[in-house]
Design an enzyme around this catalytic site. Structure first.
Site, PDB file in Angstrom:
ATOM      1  CG  ASP A 129      -2.075   0.499   1.178  1.00 49.94           C
ATOM      2  OD1 ASP A 129      -2.024   1.517  -0.438  1.00 49.94           O
ATOM      3  OD2 ASP A 129      -2.481   0.696   1.887  1.00 49.94           O
ATOM      4  CG  ASP A 133      -9.905   2.738   0.033  1.00 48.01           C
ATOM      5  OD1 ASP A 133      -9.082   0.925  -0.796  1.00 48.01           O
ATOM      6  OD2 ASP A 133      -8.670   3.578   0.394  1.00 48.01           O
TER       7      ASP A 133
HETATM    8  C1  DGJ Z   1      -5.941   1.452   2.350  1.00 48.23           C
HETATM    9  C2  DGJ Z   1      -5.793   0.946   0.712  1.00 48.23           C
HETATM   10  O1  DGJ Z   1      -6.874   0.626   0.003  1.00 48.23           O
HETATM   11  C3  DGJ Z   1      -7.057  -0.377   2.233  1.00 48.23           C
HETATM   12  O2  DGJ Z   1      -7.752  -1.400   1.355  1.00 48.23           O
HETATM   13  C4  DGJ Z   1      -6.691  -0.546   3.496  1.00 48.23           C
HETATM   14  O3  DGJ Z   1      -5.319  -1.614   3.111  1.00 48.23           O
HETATM   15  C5  DGJ Z   1      -6.112   0.834   4.130  1.00 48.23           C
HETATM   16  N1  DGJ Z   1      -5.302   1.669   3.010  1.00 48.23           N
HETATM   17  C6  DGJ Z   1      -5.173  -0.133   5.276  1.00 48.23           C
HETATM   18  O4  DGJ Z   1      -4.879   1.522   6.314  1.00 48.23           O
END
Ligand code: DGJ
Length: 692
Positions: free
Chosen positions: A444, A512
């Site tokens: 990420d 998300d």
């Molecule tokens: C952003 C990601 O897009 C989410 O799926 C998740 O992993 C969060 N970060 C966790 O902090």
């Protein structure tokens, strides 16, 4: 295939259905042709369109100098104040599908190589460039160095398509006329980010999903980038694309070189649908490391627990996920030292002793015992100021003297241009993988660069490029040393999806936003360039945690089944009815997975229709899956037949209930979507060619 016609000095690059040609010139090669495939000997006789009314056009990589008033794709500043370049052709080489053209400046010690590569199985052609300082004295400032400039034939009504967006609304498709003058799409945030994505399509104003000429370019690069269209008053069009943004000036020292990342170009006559399918095939054939592997159905803990994870909770979720038929269990954020909120922990990459007192080992063993692979979330480029790492190395972050260190999500960006930081990150990741049987990493990256400085660095602006190269180095080494490892690219959702990161990852987290209604448009934009094989999609909780919209599980699942299916949410609270339905649909997804993940995609409707649908067809046209979604129900509107695509008109197709349909009828008349009444209704139609 690449042919060189010596008398005219014309190079003709042929792909299965297109040709691209350029001609040797006094001061560098000029563009000749990019369009449907023509015999090389005829292209060699075409004239070069080297001038518009008042200026030189058609350079393959325009610089400054002479009557050049357009955008310089290569912008240099020599130590004596000179900005113009003055190229002389110094040779070329053809090696199979690879052409290199060499240019030298008549006075200054710089050499430029223009590289082109074609493949036999794709119409996508690859271009990149290398700039070398051959002298011994002063450095040269490189203000802009694009991978390629693409000249299109003059047409009156050019239109551009690209995606725009923001966090949780990525990949929104935008289509508008190309303005006269210059229009740039750009990111200045360190990665591709959500506001745009590094590709652009141009058509003649009349292309549809099924018909029309479309030229498209895409960058294989995960750092900042720019793509500029320039339309002259005479309707000549140039697209120039490369890494970096305004102000990222690099120093080219004597004896060194800069190589651009690749820029890929594609010409297609079959509209946006065929353009996308060709990109999808190219991504599978030439970008992804393991394109043939089916992507597993995953469970991700994020929307089930947020930061509130511990060993007991994860064990319960793993048991529930296994009972659904999940194949890969991913423990998301919250597992490492001090990480109970987003305010602390990033940088301290060991299991939190309070919440995982036995480390990750027993948990991973349990997940494996349950028959699933184990995945883990990491965010290696980031640090919370509240972490042991930052307390020990405050100078490791991007920063500028006498300026605040802007925190976003309570975190700062580690400077991956620094070799010591890259070594640190590689070392802990490698150890994590050696000490634990981790099968999958979700990498990420949750904030953009700010105060992107490196006070003691050798060439501060270079960090914009070197940071991305540092990320690539680690990913490449991890993949080489841990062949079983699979990876997901993520940056607050779909903030780092591009052809550069996809060379070293296996799938992408798309957004998300897991609300299926919003997701239809996000997936539509994503699919313009990227295949379903990498499009991570979760069926999550209802009401959706982001926008509070309630939707039925079946609708959520059917939308997620258009990509790489995943599940998220707190399974401990799901009803037995939902658990049973999810298990049934996961089993069904596994049956259709080869068709979705490795088939050809047809977008059957625009996304603003009440009923929208996508269809996947296998290479041999023997099998097909149609996913049909009605977002909102309007009583006054009768449902229309939905015309299918990609099928064999002479064949008969059978659905699982035993009904038969002629391929020609499905193509020309369509099927009745047969949706249950109400909002958020959906269905899945499976077709098999009779006798297959
Ligand atoms: C952003 C990601 O897009 C989410 O799926 C998740 O992993 C969060 N970060 C966790 O902090």
């Amino acid at each position: 295939m690449i042919a060189f016609d010596e008398p005219t000095g014309t190079w003709v690059l042929s792909t299965p259905a297109s040709s691209y040609a350029l001609r040797r010139g006094e001061d560098g090669p000029r563009h000749v042709y990019w369009g449907p495939r023509l015999p090389p000997e005829r292209i060699a006789r075409l004239p070069v369109r080297a001038r518009a009314r008042d200026e030189i056009i058609g350079d393959e990589l325009p610089g400054e100098g002479g009557e050049r008033f357009g955008l310089a794709a290569l912008r240099l500043a020599f130590a004596d104040g000179t900005r113009a370049v003055d190229w002389v052709h110094s040779g070329h080489e053809i090696d199979g599908g690879h052409l290199v053209i060499r240019l030298s400046d008549r006075h200054h010690p710089v050499r430029l190589e223009l590289h082109y590569r074609v493949h036999e199985d794709t119409d996508v052609l690859e271009r990149w460039a290398v700039l070398r300082h051959t002298g011994t004295d002063e450095p040269v400032a490189v203000e802009r160095f694009d991978a390629a400039a693409w000249t299109l034939p003059p047409r009156p009504d050019y239109r551009r398509s690209h995606v725009t967006g923001e966090w949780s609304a990525e990949f929104q498709l935008h289509r508008a006329p190309v303005a006269h003058g210059e229009t740039t799409i750009v990111t200045r945030q360190g990665t591709a980010r959500h506001q745009s994505n590094p590709w652009l399509m141009v058509d003649t104003g009349e292309a549809t999903e099924e018909h029309g000429e479309v030229w498209s370019v895409a960058l294989a690069w995960s750092g900042t980038w720019r793509i500029t269209t320039r339309r002259t008053p005479g309707d000549d069009l140039v697209i120039t694309a490369g890494a970096g943004h305004d102000g990222t000036v690099r120093r080219l020292d004597p004896g060194t070189e800069i190589r651009t990342p690749p820029c890929l170009g594609l010409y297609s006559r079959g509209g946006f649908g065929e353009t996308s399918r060709r990109w999808h095939s190219f991504v599978r054939q030439h970008i992804l490391p393991r394109p043939d592997e089916p992507r597993p159905v995953l469970y991700n803990s994020w929307e089930g627990t947020w930061f509130d994870v511990n060993e007991a909770t994860v064990r319960e979720l793993a048991t529930a996920a296994a009972s659904l038929g999940v194949e890969l269990f991913v423990l998301d954020d919250g597992w490492f030292a001090g990480r109970t909120t987003d305010a602390a922990g990033l940088g301290d990459w060991w299991p939190d002793p309070d919440r995982f007192p036995h480390g990750l080992g027993p948990l991973i063993a349990e997940v494996h015992r349950l028959g699933m692979r184990f995945g883990l979330w990491v965010e290696p480029e980031m640090v919370n100021p509240d972490s042991d790492l930052y307390r020990a190395h405050p100078d490791w972050v991007l920063h500028m003297p006498h300026r605040p260190r802007t925190e976003i999500r309570n975190q700062l960006v580690l400077n991956f241009a620094r070799p010591d930081v890259v070594t640190w990150a590689h070392t802990w990741l490698d150890r994590l993988l050696r000490d634990n049987a981790v099968d999958f990493l979700k990498w990420d990256m949750n904030r953009p660069f700010t105060e992107a400085g490196w006070p003691a660095g050798p060439d501060p602006q270079r960090l914009w490029f070197a940071h991305t190269e540092g990320v690539y180095t680690i990913l490449d080494r991890l993949r080489a040393d841990h062949p079983r490892l699979r990876m997901e690219t993520c940056a607050s959702g779909g903030g780092r999806v591009d052809l550069g990161i996809l060379r070293r990852t296996d799938q992408a987290w798309t957004s998300d936003n897991t609300d299926p209604v919003d997701r239809i448009a996000i997936q539509h934009g994503f699919s313009q360039l990227y295949p379903a094989l990498i499009m991570g999609s979760w069926a999550s909780q209802s009401p959706n945690p982001l926008n509070n919209r309630p939707t039925p599980l079946r609708f959520r699942m059917h939308v997620a089944m258009a990509g790489v299916l995943g599940i998220s949410g707190d399974l401990r609270t799901w009803s037995t009815v939902d658990i049973a339905e999810a298990a049934t649909l996961i089993a069904q997804y596994k049956q259709i997975r080869p068709i979705v993940q490795h088939g050809h995609l047809y977008r059957l409707t625009p996304t603003d229709h009440d009923v929208t649908a996508v269809q996947y067809v296998t290479d041999d046209r023997a099998e097909s899956v149609v996913l049909i979604w009605r977002r909102f129900s309007r009583p006054s509107r009768a449902t229309r037949p939905l015309r299918l695509a990609g099928l064999d008109p002479a064949a008969t197709y059978t659905t699982p209930d035993g009904s038969h349909h002629g391929g020609d009828v499905l193509l020309h008349h369509g099927i009745d979507p047969d949706l249950p009444p109400g909002d958020h209704a959906s269905t899945l139609v499976r077709l098999r060619r009779s006798g297959s």
